[in-house]
Design a protein around this motif. Sequence first.
Motif, PDB file in Angstrom:
ATOM      1  N   VAL A 244       0.452  -1.238  -0.138  1.00 41.64           N
ATOM      2  CA  VAL A 244      -0.154   0.027   0.184  1.00 41.64           C
ATOM      3  C   VAL A 244       1.195   1.583  -0.238  1.00 41.64           C
ATOM      4  O   VAL A 244       1.987   1.433   0.531  1.00 41.64           O
ATOM      5  CB  VAL A 244      -0.478   0.122   1.330  1.00 41.64           C
ATOM      6  CG1 VAL A 244      -1.878   1.185   1.773  1.00 41.64           C
ATOM      7  CG2 VAL A 244      -1.779  -1.097   1.383  1.00 41.64           C
ATOM      8  N   LEU A 245       0.695   2.095  -1.284  1.00 44.89           N
ATOM      9  CA  LEU A 245       1.729   3.108  -1.271  1.00 44.89           C
ATOM     10  C   LEU A 245       0.771   4.574  -1.006  1.00 44.89           C
ATOM     11  O   LEU A 245      -0.271   4.216  -1.599  1.00 44.89           O
ATOM     12  CB  LEU A 245       2.892   3.169  -2.261  1.00 44.89           C
ATOM     13  CG  LEU A 245       3.132   2.044  -2.494  1.00 44.89           C
ATOM     14  CD1 LEU A 245       2.514   1.438  -3.666  1.00 44.89           C
ATOM     15  CD2 LEU A 245       4.356   2.317  -2.701  1.00 44.89           C
ATOM     16  N   THR A 246       1.514   5.077  -0.643  1.00 39.78           N
ATOM     17  CA  THR A 246       0.658   6.953  -0.269  1.00 39.78           C
ATOM     18  C   THR A 246       1.202   7.875  -0.917  1.00 39.78           C
ATOM     19  O   THR A 246       2.521   7.789  -0.669  1.00 39.78           O
ATOM     20  CB  THR A 246       0.347   7.075   1.072  1.00 39.78           C
ATOM     21  OG1 THR A 246       1.403   7.608   1.371  1.00 39.78           O
ATOM     22  CG2 THR A 246      -0.853   5.787   1.843  1.00 39.78           C
ATOM     23  N   GLY A 247       0.664   8.279  -1.893  1.00 37.07           N
ATOM     24  CA  GLY A 247       0.993   9.629  -2.929  1.00 37.07           C
ATOM     25  C   GLY A 247       1.857   9.521  -3.936  1.00 37.07           C
ATOM     26  O   GLY A 247       2.294   7.917  -3.832  1.00 37.07           O
ATOM     27  N   TRP A 282      -4.249   4.065  -8.237  1.00 39.09           N
ATOM     28  CA  TRP A 282      -3.505   3.033  -8.938  1.00 39.09           C
ATOM     29  C   TRP A 282      -4.190   1.776  -7.986  1.00 39.09           C
ATOM     30  O   TRP A 282      -3.741   1.921  -6.781  1.00 39.09           O
ATOM     31  CB  TRP A 282      -3.357   3.437  -8.851  1.00 39.09           C
ATOM     32  CG  TRP A 282      -1.739   3.350 -10.603  1.00 39.09           C
ATOM     33  CD1 TRP A 282      -1.504   3.722 -11.595  1.00 39.09           C
ATOM     34  CD2 TRP A 282      -1.275   1.583  -9.821  1.00 39.09           C
ATOM     35  NE1 TRP A 282      -0.472   2.590 -12.233  1.00 39.09           N
ATOM     36  CE2 TRP A 282      -0.192   2.203 -11.672  1.00 39.09           C
ATOM     37  CE3 TRP A 282      -0.872   0.697  -9.028  1.00 39.09           C
ATOM     38  CZ2 TRP A 282       0.634   0.422 -11.302  1.00 39.09           C
ATOM     39  CZ3 TRP A 282      -0.258  -0.105  -9.716  1.00 39.09           C
ATOM     40  CH2 TRP A 282       0.095  -0.165 -10.703  1.00 39.09           C
ATOM     41  N   PHE A 283      -4.709   0.671  -9.179  1.00 39.70           N
ATOM     42  CA  PHE A 283      -4.472  -0.400  -8.508  1.00 39.70           C
ATOM     43  C   PHE A 283      -3.387  -1.440  -9.520  1.00 39.70           C
ATOM     44  O   PHE A 283      -3.746  -1.004 -10.693  1.00 39.70           O
ATOM     45  CB  PHE A 283      -5.232  -1.196  -8.045  1.00 39.70           C
ATOM     46  CG  PHE A 283      -5.478  -2.103  -8.069  1.00 39.70           C
ATOM     47  CD1 PHE A 283      -5.601  -2.601  -6.539  1.00 39.70           C
ATOM     48  CD2 PHE A 283      -7.041  -3.380  -9.127  1.00 39.70           C
ATOM     49  CE1 PHE A 283      -5.933  -4.600  -6.406  1.00 39.70           C
ATOM     50  CE2 PHE A 283      -6.339  -4.253  -8.326  1.00 39.70           C
ATOM     51  CZ  PHE A 283      -6.229  -4.935  -6.947  1.00 39.70           C
ATOM     52  N   GLY A 284      -2.796  -2.367  -8.884  1.00 41.18           N
ATOM     53  CA  GLY A 284      -1.586  -2.938  -9.775  1.00 41.18           C
ATOM     54  C   GLY A 284      -1.846  -4.657  -9.360  1.00 41.18           C
ATOM     55  O   GLY A 284      -1.369  -4.558  -7.956  1.00 41.18           O
ATOM     56  N   MET A 291      -0.255  -7.841  -5.034  1.00 37.45           N
ATOM     57  CA  MET A 291      -1.314  -6.936  -4.614  1.00 37.45           C
ATOM     58  C   MET A 291      -0.573  -5.875  -5.025  1.00 37.45           C
ATOM     59  O   MET A 291       0.082  -5.136  -3.869  1.00 37.45           O
ATOM     60  CB  MET A 291      -2.959  -7.405  -4.598  1.00 37.45           C
ATOM     61  CG  MET A 291      -3.097  -8.410  -4.843  1.00 37.45           C
ATOM     62  SD  MET A 291      -3.630  -8.563  -6.726  1.00 37.45           S
ATOM     63  CE  MET A 291      -3.874  -7.288  -7.204  1.00 37.45           C
ATOM     64  N   VAL A 292      -0.964  -4.579  -5.713  1.00 33.58           N
ATOM     65  CA  VAL A 292      -0.291  -2.713  -5.336  1.00 33.58           C
ATOM     66  C   VAL A 292      -1.496  -1.988  -5.165  1.00 33.58           C
ATOM     67  O   VAL A 292      -2.345  -1.868  -6.509  1.00 33.58           O
ATOM     68  CB  VAL A 292       0.806  -2.365  -6.142  1.00 33.58           C
ATOM     69  CG1 VAL A 292       0.811  -1.233  -5.700  1.00 33.58           C
ATOM     70  CG2 VAL A 292       1.700  -3.652  -5.920  1.00 33.58           C
ATOM     71  N   PHE A 293      -1.686  -1.336  -4.235  1.00 32.56           N
ATOM     72  CA  PHE A 293      -2.669  -0.602  -3.924  1.00 32.56           C
ATOM     73  C   PHE A 293      -1.834   1.135  -4.009  1.00 32.56           C
ATOM     74  O   PHE A 293      -1.040   1.366  -2.353  1.00 32.56           O
ATOM     75  CB  PHE A 293      -3.858  -0.307  -2.811  1.00 32.56           C
ATOM     76  CG  PHE A 293      -3.994  -1.600  -2.270  1.00 32.56           C
ATOM     77  CD1 PHE A 293      -5.743  -1.573  -2.971  1.00 32.56           C
ATOM     78  CD2 PHE A 293      -3.566  -2.820  -1.968  1.00 32.56           C
ATOM     79  CE1 PHE A 293      -6.755  -2.765  -3.011  1.00 32.56           C
ATOM     80  CE2 PHE A 293      -4.658  -3.800  -2.379  1.00 32.56           C
ATOM     81  CZ  PHE A 293      -6.131  -3.878  -2.604  1.00 32.56           C
ATOM     82  N   ALA A 294      -1.981   1.545  -4.968  1.00 37.91           N
ATOM     83  CA  ALA A 294      -1.317   3.279  -4.630  1.00 37.91           C
ATOM     84  C   ALA A 294      -2.227   4.316  -4.822  1.00 37.91           C
ATOM     85  O   ALA A 294      -3.308   4.418  -6.180  1.00 37.91           O
ATOM     86  CB  ALA A 294      -0.428   3.286  -5.862  1.00 37.91           C
ATOM     87  N   LEU A 295      -2.600   4.580  -3.453  1.00 39.35           N
ATOM     88  CA  LEU A 295      -3.320   5.566  -3.287  1.00 39.35           C
ATOM     89  C   LEU A 295      -3.130   7.247  -2.982  1.00 39.35           C
ATOM     90  O   LEU A 295      -1.866   7.270  -2.868  1.00 39.35           O
ATOM     91  CB  LEU A 295      -4.214   5.659  -1.734  1.00 39.35           C
ATOM     92  CG  LEU A 295      -4.083   3.712  -1.156  1.00 39.35           C
ATOM     93  CD1 LEU A 295      -4.227   3.752   0.183  1.00 39.35           C
ATOM     94  CD2 LEU A 295      -4.498   3.397  -2.175  1.00 39.35           C
TER      95      LEU A 295
END
Length: 402
Positions: A244-247, A282-284, A291-295
């Motif tokens: 989970v990424l923010t920014g 963004w989701f990938g 799984m990558v959640f880029a918030l």
Amino acid sequence: MEFISTQEALDIIGQHKIEPQSGRLSLQEAYGKVLNEDIRADRDFPPFDRVTMDGIAIQYSAFESGQRTFSIEKTIAAGMPKSALEDAGKCVQIMTGAIMPEGADTVIRYEDISIDNEIAKINEEAINEKQNVHFKGIDRKTGEVILPKGIVLGAPEMNIAAAVGKDELEVLVSPKAMIITTGDELVAIHEKPEAHQIRRSGNYGVRALVENWGVETEMLHLPDDKKLMLDALSAVLKNYEMVVLTGGVSKGKFDYLPEVMKELGVQKLFHKVKQRPGKPFWFGKAQNETMVFALPGNPVSSFMCAAVYIRHWLAESLGVEKRIAYVQLQEDMSFPKPLTYFLECKTAYNSDGQFLATPSRGNGSGDFANMVDADGFIILPAETNTFKKGDVFPFISYRNHF
């Protein structure tokens, strides 16, 4: 891929759920996890005819025939082996939790009797046969499934598991997550920020949410340096099932994440959702299925995306049924379509039992201080731009109230 609807985003996320591993945890550690076995009653519930009030136990037929005074034959406490009422014209003093003796079938509580010189007098003219007795097997029978596979283990389930002797339970192990903040403007919470800096904070709210859903988390910060991002994320993607990424996912000159993900071979499943807040979400999926959640970086946006989309992914992956609350809007609202509006609201119940939501509009997606004045997000649909007081809409809570 351009902007997609919130429903399309949920559908795509649901199509990429993972298969969680199963493991055994101690009863205490299993709290909040998803049960991965059927738990059966190892004996009847309750296991004997259990007295539910302190008082005396009699044979009802004696009362029915007109008898109102009973000599006390013996006293029976909880934990004593089963005994018998030897004389149907007498009674036993008996305590809550004790086994009902053979020959007795009804309990009269102390409040309804008086006792003098070991003689109990019933002061009520009407009692019910078999009152104040919790009969053997009335709740569950031996071998009956009492906790079904797939439920989330809460406080009541802890009682049941302990009662059937399960000091360990087979549960689904939630994925491990790395929560990453990005941005040169962010400093650690123990540091005093310069005038051009702010403390890292949004990651703590996101972390609290996902840990509340049983996810084990770690945190990392990355500066706005593409090479450092490539090196760090390459290692992270190998060791976590969920990142989970923010920014760093918008259109700014230093928002490197989309191109970093592409260079690392992470498949973009979508980028940009027709919603407010949180449009740049963004989701990938990485090549190893991580799984990558880029918030988005704005704290309200990242928090909302976690509350809605990460929650959805975890529930789908763990096979948990999501409960949807509905609230009644307490103000007229307008909002330009076609965006789904996740609006912060304060909730309350009125005297008629209606669940009410009063908007708590702040100063945009950077106003995370406003979230403390609210309880969750009311979901206003994209298809219309006017919402009337009294209309009912779905609601996602981000609080666990006492």
